[in-house]
Enzyme design. Structure first.
Site, PDB file in Angstrom:
ATOM      1  N   GLY A 172       3.027 -16.928 -18.452  1.00 11.40           N
ATOM      2  CA  GLY A 172       2.326 -17.487 -19.607  1.00 11.40           C
ATOM      3  C   GLY A 172       3.272 -17.919 -20.711  1.00 11.40           C
ATOM      4  O   GLY A 172       2.883 -18.593 -21.636  1.00 11.40           O
ATOM      5  N   LYS A 173       4.534 -17.462 -20.639  1.00 17.39           N
ATOM      6  CA  LYS A 173       5.529 -17.753 -21.680  1.00 17.39           C
ATOM      7  C   LYS A 173       4.937 -17.539 -23.064  1.00 17.39           C
ATOM      8  O   LYS A 173       5.165 -18.312 -23.990  1.00 17.39           O
ATOM      9  CB  LYS A 173       6.103 -19.160 -21.488  1.00 17.39           C
ATOM     10  CG  LYS A 173       6.774 -19.307 -20.111  1.00 17.39           C
ATOM     11  CD  LYS A 173       7.509 -20.601 -19.934  1.00 17.39           C
ATOM     12  CE  LYS A 173       8.252 -20.658 -18.595  1.00 17.39           C
ATOM     13  NZ  LYS A 173       7.415 -20.585 -17.389  1.00 17.39           N
ATOM     14  N   ARG A 174       4.181 -16.473 -23.221  1.00 14.87           N
ATOM     15  CA  ARG A 174       3.509 -16.174 -24.472  1.00 14.87           C
ATOM     16  C   ARG A 174       4.514 -15.804 -25.550  1.00 14.87           C
ATOM     17  O   ARG A 174       5.598 -15.274 -25.258  1.00 14.87           O
ATOM     18  CB  ARG A 174       2.489 -15.049 -24.271  1.00 14.87           C
ATOM     19  CG  ARG A 174       1.351 -15.396 -23.311  1.00 14.87           C
ATOM     20  CD  ARG A 174       0.585 -16.627 -23.745  1.00 14.87           C
ATOM     21  NE  ARG A 174      -0.683 -16.785 -23.040  1.00 14.87           N
ATOM     22  CZ  ARG A 174      -0.971 -17.786 -22.215  1.00 14.87           C
ATOM     23  NH1 ARG A 174      -0.086 -18.712 -21.945  1.00 14.87           N
ATOM     24  NH2 ARG A 174      -2.164 -17.862 -21.645  1.00 14.87           N
TER      25      ARG A 174
END
Lengths: 312, 312
Positions: free
Chosen positions: B105-107
Site C-alpha cells: 500500500g506504500k502508506r
C-alpha cells in the site's frame, strides 16, 4: 487540469479552508453510534454506518460556508471494506452538495500502478468497455518519493478530468525534517527540491488564476518555510495542514497566500469535527452545529489575516 | 516484531520469492470474467468478483511452493469498495493457505493517522470494546518521507502482533534517482540515509535470524546499490521488486542476500500472473498452472545464483 474550480469556490465563500473528515469512533456522538450498533452490532459494518451518518451531518452544516472536505483514507480503511464503502459514499454526498473533495490518501507508486490509483481516486474505471467512477474525488494527495514515474500517470488523468493533486513537500509533523530538511549541493533542501519538481510537473497546464493542478502540501507549523516556498513556487497551490490542533495559527498560514488572498487552502480536522466535545453542556445532537460555529470562527480568523480573496 | 516467520517459510520452501497479485482485468482469463459479468454485469462489483476468483485460482496453485503473496492495493481500489472487499478476501484466503501476506500500500502519514493505517492493515480495530481485523496482512509497505513520526506508530503494532513493514529506500523505477540519489554532506545519498533510518527504527527488535521487522524496498534494477545497501544495512530485510518484467535478472538480485542465502525476498507480479498469456495454444483454464510453472522457473533461477537457504 488546475485548481480553478477550487479557487472559485474559495472566493465565492470567502473561505480558504477545508474540513478534514477523519472520523475516529471517539469523535462520534453516542446517539449515532448506538443507532448503528443496534442495526449492525459492534462490528466494522456498524462503525462504518456510524461514520457515514456522522459525516453527512457535518456536511449538511458545512457545505454552504466551507468550500471543500478532505476525507483521510486511513480512518476509513481502519473499518475494513465497510469503512471504504463509507468513504465512497461520503465523497459522493459531499459532491452532491457542491463541495470540492480532496481525497487524502498520500498514494504513491510507479507506472501502471500509479495509473491504477489515479483511475481509482480521480478517474473512471473501464470494465470491459463500461465506465464507472470508483471513488470520484476532485483531488488526491500523493507522495513524490519515487520521482516523475510516480507523478506522470496522474497528470494524464488530471488533464482529462480537470482534477488536481497535492504532493507532500514540507509536512507539518515534528520529525518532517529528518529527511525533508537535508541539504545538498551546498544549500538546497530536499523539500525545496520536491517543491521545484511540483512547479515543473505543473508548468504545462496553468489555470486562469495562475496556479497549476499540481499542488503541494506544506505545513503551517513551519511558517518560515511556507513563506519561502510561496516565493519559490509561484504556480503551485498549497494545501496547508497544521492549523489548530497541531499548533499553527492564522498568522502562521499567512505566508501561504498571494497578494490576491489566494494560493492556498488551510485544513482543520479535529478542530472542526470535535468542536462539540469542547462545549460544556452541549446536547450531542448539536455536534454539527458546533462544527459550523468553529468553521465560521476559523474562516474569520484566517480572513482577518489575509483580507479579501479576489479572482485577480 | 521481525521477519522470522517469513524467513522460516522461505527456507522451508527453499524459495525466496513473493508472487505479486496485481489483478488488472486484462490479465484475467475470459471465462472467469464472463461468469462474473453474468452475475453482476460489467460493473465494479462484477470486476471485483472476477479478481477474487482469479486470485484464489493462483493461490491454490502457488501456496505449496511460494512462501508469500503481495497484493498491490491500487489494483483493488481501482474497482472501488467492491475491489477493496476482494482485497480483504484475497488476504484472508492466502493466509488460510499458510502464505505470508505483504500488503503493498506504500502508506504514509503521521501520528494517529499512521496508527489508523497500522491498525487497518496489520492490527485489530477496536469497535467500542469489540475487536475485528480490518485487513489482517502480515506486513505492509510504507513510505518514510515524513520521518519517524510516520514510522513509530507502526512499530508498536508490529511488536504486539509480530508483524513487519517494508520502507521504500531505493525503488526500481527509472526516475527513482530524481530524489533518492541526491547526495548531501558531500557523499551520503537520500536512499542510503533512508536505509540507515530503517536500520535504526528496527534495531530494538531483531529476530532469531539477525533481521528486524523493519525491512526496506530496494529494486533489482540497481544491482550495485542493492549490494551497497546489503553491506550498510545488515539487520534490514529486503523486498526486491524489478525482477522479470521490469528487467532485473537473478544475478541482479544476488547482492540482496547474505552468506546464508537469506535477507531478501524477490517479487514477481506480471511474470507469474500473466505467464498463461505467453504460452501459445494454452487453454486459458490452465492460467494458474502456467503461473506455477513460471514460479518454479523463477525459484530455480534465483536458487542457482544464491545457493541453499539456511537458518544459520
Amino acid at each position: 487540469m488546475s485548481f480553478d474550480r477550487l479557487i472559485e469556490k474559495i472566493v465565492e465563500k470567502q473561505n480558504p479552508t477545508v474540513a478534514g473528515l477523519d472520523p475516529k469512533l471517539a469523535y462520534i456522538p453516542e446517539y449515532i453510534k448506538e443507532e448503528s450498533f443496534k442495526k449492525y452490532g459492534k462490528t466494522l459494518e456498524g462503525a462504518a454506518d456510524a461514520i457515514l451518518t456522522y459525516n453527512k451531518g457535518l456536511i449538511d452544516e458545512l457545505y454552504d460556508i466551507v468550500p471543500a472536505v478532505k476525507p483521510q483514507c486511513a480512518y476509513y480503511e481502519m473499518y475494513g471494506w465497510y469503512g471504504v464503502r463509507a468513504l465512497a459514499e461520503t465523497i459522493k454526498y459531499a459532491k452532491s452538495k457542491g463541495m470540492f473533495v480532496i481525497t487524502d490518501g498520500k498514494r504513491n507508486d510507479i507506472g501502471t500502478t500509479m495509473e491504477a490509483y489515479a483511475i481509482a481516486h480521480l478517474g473512471e474505471t473501464d470494465i470491459d468497455g463500461e465506465k464507472e467512477e470508483a471513488f470520484g474525488g476532485d483531488a488526491l494527495t500523493v507522495n513524490g518519493y519515487l520521482g516523475s514515474d510516480g507523478i506522470n500517470p496522474l497528470l494524464t488523468i488530471c488533464e482529462e478530468k480537470d482534477k488536481g493533486i497535492f504532493v507532500l513537500v514540507k509536512t507539518s509533523n515534528p520529525s518532517s525534517g529528518e529527511l525533508q530538511n537535508l541539504e545538498f549541493r551546498g544549500d538546497e533542501t530536499v523539500y525545496l527540491h520536491m517543491g521545484r519538481m511540483c512547479e515543473d510537473w505543473g508548468k504545462k497546464v496553468v489555470g486562469k488564476y495562475g496556479y497549476s493542478g499540481v499542488g503541494a502540501v506544506v505545513g503551517a507549523t513551519y511558517p518560515e518555510m511556507l513563506t519561502e516556498l510561496r516565493g519559490e513556487l509561484p504556480k503551485t497551490f498549497f494545501l496547508v495542514p497544521g492549523y489548530g490542533a497541531q499548533g499553527g495559527g492564522a498568522n502562521d498560514c499567512k505566508g501561504a497566500f498571494d497578494q490576491n488572498g489566494i494560493g492556498a487552502i488551510v485544513n482543520s480536522s479535529r478542530g472542526i469535527m470535535c468542536a462539540w466535545q469542547k462545549i460544556e453542556g452541549l446536547d450531542e445532537k448539536d455536534y454539527a452545529k458546533a462544527a459550523r460555529q468553529e468553521a465560521i470562527r476559523m474562516r474569520d480568523d484566517l480572513k482577518s489575516v489575509i483580507g479579501e480573496m479576489k479572482l485577480k
